[in-house]
Design an enzyme around this catalytic site. Structure first.
Site, PDB file in Angstrom:
ATOM      1  N   GLU A 135     -43.115   1.071  37.375  1.00  0.00           N
ATOM      2  CA  GLU A 135     -41.738   1.533  37.387  1.00  0.00           C
ATOM      3  C   GLU A 135     -40.809   0.363  37.083  1.00  0.00           C
ATOM      4  O   GLU A 135     -40.878  -0.680  37.755  1.00  0.00           O
ATOM      5  CB  GLU A 135     -41.363   2.111  38.750  1.00  0.00           C
ATOM      6  CG  GLU A 135     -41.999   3.439  39.059  1.00  0.00           C
ATOM      7  CD  GLU A 135     -41.385   4.082  40.302  1.00  0.00           C
ATOM      8  OE1 GLU A 135     -41.333   5.313  40.344  1.00  0.00           O
ATOM      9  OE2 GLU A 135     -40.969   3.354  41.217  1.00  0.00           O
ATOM     10  N   CYS A 136     -39.946   0.518  36.098  1.00  0.00           N
ATOM     11  CA  CYS A 136     -38.903  -0.443  35.770  1.00  0.00           C
ATOM     12  C   CYS A 136     -39.502  -1.841  35.578  1.00  0.00           C
ATOM     13  O   CYS A 136     -40.121  -2.115  34.561  1.00  0.00           O
ATOM     14  CB  CYS A 136     -37.801  -0.415  36.828  1.00  0.00           C
ATOM     15  SG  CYS A 136     -36.218  -1.086  36.247  1.00  0.00           S
ATOM     16  N   GLY A 137     -39.348  -2.744  36.549  1.00  0.00           N
ATOM     17  CA  GLY A 137     -39.915  -4.075  36.388  1.00  0.00           C
ATOM     18  C   GLY A 137     -41.408  -4.057  36.179  1.00  0.00           C
ATOM     19  O   GLY A 137     -41.957  -4.850  35.402  1.00  0.00           O
TER      20      GLY A 137
END
Length: 432
Positions: A326-328
């Site tokens: 997720e994201c990073g």
């Protein structure tokens, strides 16, 4: 037993909600009360400070993504076994997205739970007018009960007298006056406060905040104002566990994972194992799924790129087990990550995407993802609620294949994320 609750809210962001909330949590705990924290809305960072202040996990009470029943279940989970929940609002009291029965405002969460509001009002540049703001917030249509106000950043004894004169004219009790004080500050960066886990002096800082709160606030009156003694079943898992034994990255670069999701996975019978990419640890053997949460990999890109045991172990794990970022975490699963100085660092090369923190653009808001693939934790064709909050940009890569996206209002957005073999990821943070 199930504790009662209060929600600390403000007229706007920047009034000092977090430091007042954290100081209040610790000050009340020092009186012998069992205190827990919670956060209205999507936020990873503030709950970390609540947990440090109370010694208990702080759940997110996101009225928009979870809906009323989900909020009640999460609130009951965090309130079980304590005397008092001191929750923190988001933005201003009435700010947030509202569509039909879904509302993300702090006021709506307080109304769902029957928790009175403690207003935090910034006295900078005002005196008697602070009371007028409190009066207006209390009289706004469909306002939740306002238990009282704590006025923050009061400059002098004369300033205090003027503020007290204003409150003498309205029905909102003045429950605290907090002087402008360097102890009531916390450093920030691009996604909010510097994480609680990164501060070596956090215990001392929170105790100092509690000293200020105890000196300036009526703790007994604040605790007595709490309400909402309802009960509800423990909130069910909002998403299925991605596997039976889940390896989860957790360190300063990978810290954005909601406690209610972790609790839901445990309640569903999953075994959770933690590892640190920054310490060059690979996903542990024996797990069948790996979860890379969001966080701050852009601040540690060079170190991550040089951690061969982590990267090689992640690639080896992906040959047999599911991996989701997720994201990073998604950025690290990609081919390369450009840091703030424009230097590119090679990442895991498991997804066909390049990302950059040098070419910044704020992406912020609720999202609805309709998944194109079965990922274990979700089925193809189902829709999940969540959000985006990042400054990094995708600079190159294959067309998105993971999910069809819409914003919180239902307006269509471009497809997002990638999936290759056992590996998937995107900027989307799932909530429910």
């Amino acid at each position: 037993m199930l504790g009662r609750g209060l929600l600390v809210a403000a007229a706007r962001s920047g009034a000092g909600k977090t430091v007042i909330t954290v100081g209040l949590q610790r000050a009340l705990a020092r009186t012998g009360r069992r205190v827990a924290g919670a956060k209205a809305g999507p936020d990873y960072i503030d709950p970390g400070f609540h947990a440090a202040a109370t010694g208990r996990s702080s759940f997110n009470l996101d009225g928009f993504a979870l809906g009323p029943e989900g909020v009640k279940g999460a609130a009951a989970s965090v309130a079980r076994g304590v005397d008092l929940v001191v929750a923190e609002g988001a933005m201003g009291l009435y700010d947030g997205l509202t569509i039909a029965e879904r509302s993300g405002t702090s006021a709506s969460v307080a109304t769902m739970l029957g928790w009175p509001i403690i207003l935090v009002l910034d006295a900078g540049g005002a005196a008697q007018t602070v009371a007028a703001v409190a009066h207006g917030l209390a009289l706004y249509p469909a306002a939740p009960p306002i238990a009282g106000a704590i006025v923050n950043r009061v400059a002098s004894p004369r300033h205090r007298v003027m503020i007290e004169a204003g409150f003498a004219r309205i029905d909102v009790p003045l429950l605290g006056v907090v002087a402008a004080d360097d102890r009531m500050t916390l450093p920030s960066r691009h996604l909010g406060l510097v994480q609680a886990r990164e501060r070596t002096d956090l215990a001392e800082r929170i105790d100092a905040m509690a000293d200020v709160i105890a000196a300036g606030c009526d703790l007994d009156a604040i605790a007595a104002a709490a309400g909402g003694t309802f009960d509800a079943p423990r909130a069910p898992a909002t998403i299925r566990p991605p596997g039976q034994r889940i390896a989860i990255a957790r360190d300063d670069a990978f810290a954005f994972l909601y406690p209610h999701i972790v609790q839901g996975w445990r309640d569903a019978g999953a075994e959770l194992t933690w590892f640190s990419p920054l310490a060059d640890e690979a996903p542990p053997r024996g797990c069948d799924a790996c979860w890379l949460p969001g966080g701050y990999p852009e601040l540690h890109a060079g170190r991550l790129a040089s951690n061969r045991d982590f990267l090689d172990g992640l690639r080896a794990f992906a040959l047999h087990g599911r991996v989701h970022g997720e994201c990073g975490g998604y950025m690290v699963l990609g081919r390369g990550l450009e840091d703030a100085d424009g230097q590119r660092h090679a990442m895991a090369d498991l997804l066909p995407v390049e990302t950059s923190f040098a070419r910044r653009k704020l992406h912020l808001g609720y999202r609805r993802a309709t998944w194109r693939r079965d990922l274990g934790f979700v089925s193809a064709g189902t829709t999940s609620w969540g959000h985006e909050y990042h400054y990094a940009s995708q600079t190159d890569g294959a067309p998105a294949t993971l999910a069809d996206m819409a914003d919180g209002t239902g307006a269509s957005l471009a497809p997002a994320g990638h999936a290759v073999g056992n590996v998937s990821g995107g900027f989307f943070h799932i909530i429910a």
